[in-house]
Design a protein around this motif. Structure first.
Motif, PDB file in Angstrom:
ATOM      1  N   GLN A 198    -101.212   4.259 -86.052  1.00 37.82           N
ATOM      2  CA  GLN A 198    -101.163   2.981 -86.779  1.00 37.82           C
ATOM      3  C   GLN A 198    -102.313   2.071 -86.342  1.00 37.82           C
ATOM      4  N   ALA A 199    -102.853   1.313 -87.288  1.00 42.15           N
ATOM      5  CA  ALA A 199    -103.845   0.294 -86.957  1.00 42.15           C
ATOM      6  C   ALA A 199    -103.130  -0.879 -86.293  1.00 42.15           C
ATOM      7  N   VAL A 200    -103.670  -1.340 -85.175  1.00 43.54           N
ATOM      8  CA  VAL A 200    -103.020  -2.419 -84.428  1.00 43.54           C
ATOM      9  C   VAL A 200    -104.034  -3.502 -84.076  1.00 43.54           C
ATOM     10  N   ARG A 201    -103.490  -4.630 -83.705  1.00 44.54           N
ATOM     11  CA  ARG A 201    -104.301  -5.753 -83.235  1.00 44.54           C
ATOM     12  C   ARG A 201    -104.249  -5.764 -81.713  1.00 44.54           C
ATOM     13  N   LEU A 202    -105.421  -5.680 -81.082  1.00 46.82           N
ATOM     14  CA  LEU A 202    -105.505  -5.730 -79.627  1.00 46.82           C
ATOM     15  C   LEU A 202    -105.703  -7.182 -79.188  1.00 46.82           C
ATOM     16  N   GLU A 203    -104.882  -7.607 -78.282  1.00 46.94           N
ATOM     17  CA  GLU A 203    -104.992  -8.970 -77.760  1.00 46.94           C
ATOM     18  C   GLU A 203    -105.248  -8.878 -76.259  1.00 46.94           C
ATOM     19  N   ALA A 204    -106.481  -9.178 -75.858  1.00 45.47           N
ATOM     20  CA  ALA A 204    -106.868  -9.108 -74.449  1.00 45.47           C
ATOM     21  C   ALA A 204    -106.754 -10.500 -73.826  1.00 45.47           C
ATOM     22  N   GLY A 232    -112.068  -0.495 -81.167  1.00 44.78           N
ATOM     23  CA  GLY A 232    -113.111  -0.279 -82.164  1.00 44.78           C
ATOM     24  C   GLY A 232    -114.375   0.296 -81.563  1.00 44.78           C
ATOM     25  N   SER A 233    -114.638   0.020 -80.282  1.00 40.37           N
ATOM     26  CA  SER A 233    -115.827   0.517 -79.597  1.00 40.37           C
ATOM     27  C   SER A 233    -115.684   1.973 -79.186  1.00 40.37           C
ATOM     28  N   GLY A 234    -114.479   2.536 -79.363  1.00 39.56           N
ATOM     29  CA  GLY A 234    -114.232   3.902 -78.939  1.00 39.56           C
ATOM     30  C   GLY A 234    -113.586   3.989 -77.571  1.00 39.56           C
ATOM     31  N   GLN A 235    -113.524   2.873 -76.850  1.00 42.56           N
ATOM     32  CA  GLN A 235    -112.937   2.871 -75.506  1.00 42.56           C
ATOM     33  C   GLN A 235    -111.420   2.975 -75.590  1.00 42.56           C
ATOM     34  N   MET A 236    -110.819   3.753 -74.664  1.00 46.49           N
ATOM     35  CA  MET A 236    -109.364   3.873 -74.584  1.00 46.49           C
ATOM     36  C   MET A 236    -108.833   2.812 -73.626  1.00 46.49           C
ATOM     37  N   VAL A 237    -107.852   2.051 -74.080  1.00 49.12           N
ATOM     38  CA  VAL A 237    -107.231   1.027 -73.236  1.00 49.12           C
ATOM     39  C   VAL A 237    -105.722   1.217 -73.266  1.00 49.12           C
ATOM     40  N   THR A 238    -105.079   0.710 -72.240  1.00 51.13           N
ATOM     41  CA  THR A 238    -103.619   0.765 -72.153  1.00 51.13           C
ATOM     42  C   THR A 238    -103.071  -0.645 -72.263  1.00 51.13           C
ATOM     43  N   GLY A 239    -102.086  -0.813 -73.139  1.00 54.63           N
ATOM     44  CA  GLY A 239    -101.501  -2.141 -73.325  1.00 54.63           C
ATOM     45  C   GLY A 239    -100.014  -2.066 -73.576  1.00 54.63           C
ATOM     46  N   THR A 240     -99.415  -3.231 -73.680  1.00 51.31           N
ATOM     47  CA  THR A 240     -97.971  -3.348 -73.874  1.00 51.31           C
ATOM     48  C   THR A 240     -97.668  -3.760 -75.310  1.00 51.31           C
ATOM     49  N   VAL A 241     -96.761  -3.057 -75.948  1.00 55.47           N
ATOM     50  CA  VAL A 241     -96.383  -3.371 -77.325  1.00 55.47           C
ATOM     51  C   VAL A 241     -95.660  -4.724 -77.343  1.00 55.47           C
ATOM     52  N   VAL A 247    -100.718  -5.254 -79.649  1.00 53.76           N
ATOM     53  CA  VAL A 247    -100.656  -4.657 -78.315  1.00 53.76           C
ATOM     54  C   VAL A 247    -101.404  -5.586 -77.357  1.00 53.76           C
ATOM     55  N   LEU A 248    -100.746  -5.941 -76.265  1.00 48.70           N
ATOM     56  CA  LEU A 248    -101.326  -6.854 -75.281  1.00 48.70           C
ATOM     57  C   LEU A 248    -101.980  -6.064 -74.175  1.00 48.70           C
ATOM     58  N   VAL A 249    -103.277  -6.462 -73.882  1.00 50.89           N
ATOM     59  CA  VAL A 249    -104.021  -5.855 -72.779  1.00 50.89           C
ATOM     60  C   VAL A 249    -104.350  -6.962 -71.785  1.00 50.89           C
ATOM     61  N   LEU A 250    -103.866  -6.813 -70.568  1.00 52.36           N
ATOM     62  CA  LEU A 250    -104.138  -7.798 -69.523  1.00 52.36           C
ATOM     63  C   LEU A 250    -105.402  -7.407 -68.760  1.00 52.36           C
TER      64      LEU A 250
END
Length: 251
Positions: A198-204, A232-241, A247-250
């Motif tokens: 699914q397409a998601v919104r990343l919130e850092a 979008g840059s291709g980088q893999m990140v881990t976040g919380t739904v 998805v939240l990335v701290l």
């Protein structure tokens, strides 16, 4: 003079009789000695099969309380012929066991001598549950109209079935469900969950800043769980739904 003396004697005798009657009527009823207790019915003797059956029945009644239904329990007599008398016993199920229509229940004596024996029991729990009222395709948000109430033995339902309408309504189906089928938890996801791909919104978020970007969920997850997202840059990140889209990335 003699007549007066006789009259006085008669009056004295009358008052004495009345005083004696008064003394009898005012005497309090006898009370029980201090520390005495009312007699109680004798407790069942140690080792009586009926007492073991009652313990097993009470144990299964407690276990069945997790189901919203009425339990029917039948316990076969416990064979105690070769067992030592027991003053303290506990009932248990073997590790990994779950409630079913036919059960092997353990009985362990703790004192004065330790021993273990087993008894057979039959159990049913009559209650209500819900099935799909019509065929449901994947991605359907379940409403009350999609459900039909049924009643029967809850222990005969397949493992993982959701019986409560509140657990079903608002959930989203992840696969096709046929009409009249009980609905399993694995066939649903919550409305706030994210699906793989699914397409998601990343919130850092970091000290003093918040940044957002787009990404693609590489895993599915419920709110509060951690998943991997390809930015979008291709980088893999881990976040919380956070919800169905974010998805939240701290940092």
């Amino acid at each position: 003079m003699i007549k007066i003396y006789a009259a006085l004697l008669a009056t004295a005798a009358l008052f004495g009789t009345q005083a004696a009657h008064a003394a009898v009527s005012e005497t309090p009823a006898p009370t029980a000695p201090a520390g005495a207790r009312a007699p109680t019915s004798p407790a069942p003797g140690a080792g009586q099969p009926a007492s073991y059956e009652d313990q097993i029945r009470a144990f299964l009644q407690e276990q069945a309380a997790a189901y919203a239904g009425t339990p029917q329990i039948a316990v076969e007599p416990v064979d105690t012929e070769r067992l030592a008398p027991c003053e303290q016993a506990e009932v248990f199920l073997r590790p990994g066991s779950r409630l079913s229509s036919r059960l092997t229940v353990g009985l362990r004596c703790l004192a004065p001598q330790t021993w273990v024996t087993y008894a057979q029991a039959n159990l049913s729990i009559d209650g209500s549950y819900y099935v799909s009222a019509r065929p449901l395709k994947a991605g359907t948000v379940i409403t009350r109209d999609d459900l039909s109430e049924r009643s029967g033995d809850l222990l005969l339902l397949p493992r993982g079935v959701l019986r409560d309408a509140d657990q079903l309504i608002g959930s989203i189906t992840t696969q096709r469900i046929n009409a009249g089928s009980a609905i399993k938890a694995r066939a649903l996801r919550s409305a706030g969950s994210i699906q793989r791909g699914q397409a998601v919104r990343l919130e850092a978020r970091g000290p003093g800043f918040v940044a957002t970007s787009e990404g693609k969920a590489m895993q599915g997850g419920e709110p509060g769980t951690q998943i991997q997202v390809r930015a979008g840059s291709g980088q893999m990140v881990t976040g919380t739904v956070l919800n169905a889209h974010t998805v939240l990335v701290l940092m």
